[in-house]
Motif scaffolding. Structure first.
Motif, short mmCIF file in Angstrom:
data_model
loop_
_atom_site.label_atom_id
_atom_site.label_comp_id
_atom_site.label_asym_id
_atom_site.label_seq_id
_atom_site.Cartn_x
_atom_site.Cartn_y
_atom_site.Cartn_z
N ARG A 231 -72.44 -53.06 60.83
CA ARG A 231 -73.64 -52.27 60.60
C ARG A 231 -74.85 -52.76 61.39
NH1 ARG A 231 -71.47 -53.08 55.54
NH2 ARG A 231 -73.04 -54.66 55.07
N ALA A 232 -74.70 -53.80 62.18
CA ALA A 232 -75.83 -54.36 62.91
C ALA A 232 -76.34 -53.35 63.94
CB ALA A 232 -75.43 -55.66 63.60
N ASP A 233 -77.58 -52.91 63.80
CA ASP A 233 -78.05 -51.83 64.66
C ASP A 233 -78.24 -52.26 66.10
OD1 ASP A 233 -78.58 -49.09 64.81
OD2 ASP A 233 -80.74 -49.43 64.85
N GLU A 234 -78.52 -53.55 66.33
CA GLU A 234 -78.64 -54.00 67.72
C GLU A 234 -77.30 -53.90 68.44
OE1 GLU A 234 -77.38 -57.73 65.55
OE2 GLU A 234 -78.66 -55.99 65.13
N ASP A 235 -76.22 -54.20 67.73
CA ASP A 235 -74.89 -54.11 68.33
C ASP A 235 -74.44 -52.66 68.48
OD1 ASP A 235 -74.80 -56.86 68.44
OD2 ASP A 235 -73.63 -57.07 66.61
N LEU A 236 -74.70 -51.84 67.46
CA LEU A 236 -74.32 -50.43 67.54
C LEU A 236 -75.11 -49.72 68.63
CD1 LEU A 236 -72.66 -48.09 66.47
CD2 LEU A 236 -74.44 -47.70 64.74
N ARG B 31 -85.26 -50.19 71.67
CA ARG B 31 -86.21 -50.17 70.55
C ARG B 31 -85.48 -50.44 69.24
NH1 ARG B 31 -87.41 -47.97 66.31
NH2 ARG B 31 -85.72 -46.44 66.51
N ARG B 32 -84.34 -49.77 69.06
CA ARG B 32 -83.55 -49.99 67.85
C ARG B 32 -83.12 -51.45 67.73
NH1 ARG B 32 -78.78 -45.93 68.46
NH2 ARG B 32 -77.91 -47.31 66.84
N ALA B 33 -82.68 -52.02 68.83
CA ALA B 33 -82.25 -53.42 68.80
C ALA B 33 -83.43 -54.34 68.47
CB ALA B 33 -81.63 -53.80 70.14
N GLY B 34 -84.58 -54.04 69.04
CA GLY B 34 -85.76 -54.87 68.79
C GLY B 34 -86.27 -54.78 67.37
N ALA B 35 -85.94 -53.68 66.68
CA ALA B 35 -86.37 -53.49 65.29
C ALA B 35 -85.28 -53.88 64.29
CB ALA B 35 -86.76 -52.03 65.07
N SER B 36 -84.19 -54.44 64.78
CA SER B 36 -83.05 -54.75 63.91
C SER B 36 -83.32 -55.94 63.00
CB SER B 36 -81.82 -55.04 64.77
OG SER B 36 -82.00 -56.24 65.51
N ARG B 37 -82.48 -56.07 62.02
CA ARG B 37 -82.57 -57.21 61.10
C ARG B 37 -82.41 -58.53 61.85
NH1 ARG B 37 -78.41 -58.17 55.99
NH2 ARG B 37 -79.05 -60.31 55.51
N ALA B 38 -81.46 -58.58 62.78
CA ALA B 38 -81.24 -59.82 63.53
C ALA B 38 -82.47 -60.21 64.32
CB ALA B 38 -80.04 -59.66 64.46
N ALA B 39 -83.11 -59.23 64.98
CA ALA B 39 -84.31 -59.52 65.76
C ALA B 39 -85.43 -60.03 64.85
CB ALA B 39 -84.76 -58.27 66.51
N THR B 40 -85.58 -59.41 63.69
CA THR B 40 -86.62 -59.84 62.74
C THR B 40 -86.36 -61.26 62.27
OG1 THR B 40 -86.98 -57.57 62.00
CG2 THR B 40 -87.70 -59.33 60.52
N GLU B 41 -85.11 -61.58 61.93
CA GLU B 41 -84.79 -62.92 61.45
C GLU B 41 -85.01 -63.98 62.53
OE1 GLU B 41 -81.47 -61.76 58.04
OE2 GLU B 41 -80.85 -62.68 59.88
#
Length: 240
Positions: free
Chosen positions: A144-149, A171-181
């Motif tokens: 479900r990781a949006d940066e990967d999808l 943009r989606r990757a930059g706003a993802s949970r992984a990027a935030t963490e």
């Protein structure tokens, strides 16, 4: 090209062609390792396996997710790895999701590992196999990781030759949970530049292909010639 997007747990059989995506950060790190001169990357099954390989081959460079740990030489951070000279070295990599995804499809006819930094080269390699069905393995967050999808969807579109604006995918990757963490320091073993480095589109001109070599899953960089060269085929950088 028929593209499927699956999480690791959804893989029920070996696909013909698999593209394993880990943007933040395994396959951004792998690309940087090759750019810093690494000859190959061995994808380890576990931390214990990585340490055992390191013990048998003291000159190999072992890296892992998270904070530094005894026995490991580096952590899974492009910002930290970009200043390390890896000329001619073998790297052993063990990460939470990226390496697990590649090992899950080790019996596929072709395994590519990718992030945004090698997106176009990966897409060109897929175009050279026109007609193959492709399974994109979305490794993060149980698929479900949006940066990967987002990266997988972008590469899939480029693999069909479709002119595609990368801005929305990035943009989606930059706003993802992984990027935030990573930005907020939740994930250890990180550098402040990691997110930006993971979002550098087509930073490197090679694709990355994983194959079984003496029972080890080994990742190597492959130069993908321009499609304007008649009859050109991908070739390993170590044979240039």
């Amino acid at each position: 090209m028929d593209a499927r997007f699956l999480g690791i747990a959804e893989l029920t059989e070996a696909p013909s062609v698999a593209v394993v995506i880990d943007v933040m950060r395994a396959y951004t790190v792998a690309a940087w390792a090759f750019a810093q001169g690494a000859e190959r990357i061995v994808l380890a099954e576990s931390l214990d396996d990585a340490l055992a390989l390191k013990e048998r081959h003291p000159d190999w460079v072992a890296l892992k997710d998270g904070p530094p740990a005894p026995g490991f030489d580096a952590v899974n951070s492009p910002g930290l790895l970009r200043s390390v000279d890896l000329g001619g070295r073998t790297v052993v990599q063990k990460t939470t999701a990226g390496t697990v995804g590649a090992l899950a499809v080790k019996d596929a006819a072709l395994v590519l590992c990718a992030g945004f930094v090698v997106a176009e080269a990966t897409a060109r390699m897929l175009r050279s196999r026109d007609g193959d069905d492709v399974t994109f393995v979305v490794t993060g967050e149980d698929g479900r990781a949006d940066e990967d999808l987002a990266c997988a969807q972008y590469i899939a579109r480029r693999a069909t030759g479709t002119a595609t604006d990368a801005a929305e995918y990035l943009r989606r990757a930059g706003a993802s949970r992984a990027a935030t963490e990573l930005t907020e320091g939740v994930r250890q073993g990180a550098h402040p530049d990691d997110v930006a480095l993971c979002l550098e589109l087509d930073r490197f001109p090679f694709a990355m292909v994983a194959t079984l070599e003496d029972a080890l899953m080994v990742l190597r960089p492959y130069d993908v010639p321009s499609p304007t060269v008649p009859g050109s085929r991908p070739r390993s950088l170590d044979r240039m």
